[in-house]
Scaffold this motif. Sequence first.
Motif, PDB file in Angstrom:
ATOM      1  N   ILE A  44      29.567  -1.734  -6.080  1.00  0.00           N
ATOM      2  CA  ILE A  44      29.782  -3.161  -6.302  1.00  0.00           C
ATOM      3  C   ILE A  44      30.900  -3.341  -7.311  1.00  0.00           C
ATOM      4  N   THR A  46      31.681  -5.922 -10.206  1.00  0.00           N
ATOM      5  CA  THR A  46      31.258  -6.995 -11.099  1.00  0.00           C
ATOM      6  C   THR A  46      31.854  -6.681 -12.462  1.00  0.00           C
ATOM      7  N   CYS A  62      30.498 -10.986  -7.789  1.00  0.00           N
ATOM      8  CA  CYS A  62      30.028  -9.700  -7.275  1.00  0.00           C
ATOM      9  C   CYS A  62      30.456  -9.533  -5.815  1.00  0.00           C
ATOM     10  N   THR A  63      31.041  -8.403  -5.518  1.00  0.00           N
ATOM     11  CA  THR A  63      31.313  -8.015  -4.133  1.00  0.00           C
ATOM     12  C   THR A  63      30.828  -6.579  -3.973  1.00  0.00           C
ATOM     13  N   TYR A  64      30.558  -6.185  -2.734  1.00  0.00           N
ATOM     14  CA  TYR A  64      30.112  -4.810  -2.513  1.00  0.00           C
ATOM     15  C   TYR A  64      30.881  -4.166  -1.382  1.00  0.00           C
ATOM     16  N   LYS A 115      30.018  -9.595   2.343  1.00  0.00           N
ATOM     17  CA  LYS A 115      29.947  -8.622   1.253  1.00  0.00           C
ATOM     18  C   LYS A 115      30.171  -9.272  -0.116  1.00  0.00           C
ATOM     19  N   CYS A 117      28.131 -10.790  -3.195  1.00  0.00           N
ATOM     20  CA  CYS A 117      26.809 -10.822  -3.828  1.00  0.00           C
ATOM     21  C   CYS A 117      26.816 -11.642  -5.118  1.00  0.00           C
TER      22      CYS A 117
END
Length: 155
Positions: A44, A46, A62-64, A115, A117
């Motif tokens: 992730i 962040t 947040c990205t994953y 994707k 979050c």
Amino acid sequence: MKDRQTLMAALTENTLIVNMLLSLFFLPEALADDCGGATPALRITTPNNMEALIGSCVQIPCTYQTENTNYNSSRSIYGIWVKGKHFGSDSSIIFHSSGSINKYSLSMTGNLKEKNCTTLFPNLTTSHTDKYFFRVENGVYKASACADPLQITVR
């Protein structure tokens, strides 16, 4: 003067070598703390550390990413936030995007199919100060971002 330059160059080179060796010895140990020595199947992005004031809310961008072939964005995707060092323990889950668990009234504002979050942590108290991990469950694909903890500090 030449001897002094040679000495400084040798010290600089020795410092560089020591730093490289320390990185080699201590980096795997740091990852082993939360990943158990395994290569993470989920990463992730962040901020590493977030600070907030008591009573405020904080939005965690947040990205994953995953390269695992079992991940399929056409299936249901669930995002889970886990609090503390007991990574993976059911009692440490504070949020499940299915709605089954939401101990802190979190709100996932990101779209997991994209994707994203991004999550809103509202009405923070000092008890929210801790390390948090993100997990994705998508059919047979279940992975935690063990190498990417988020530290939240509430003052």
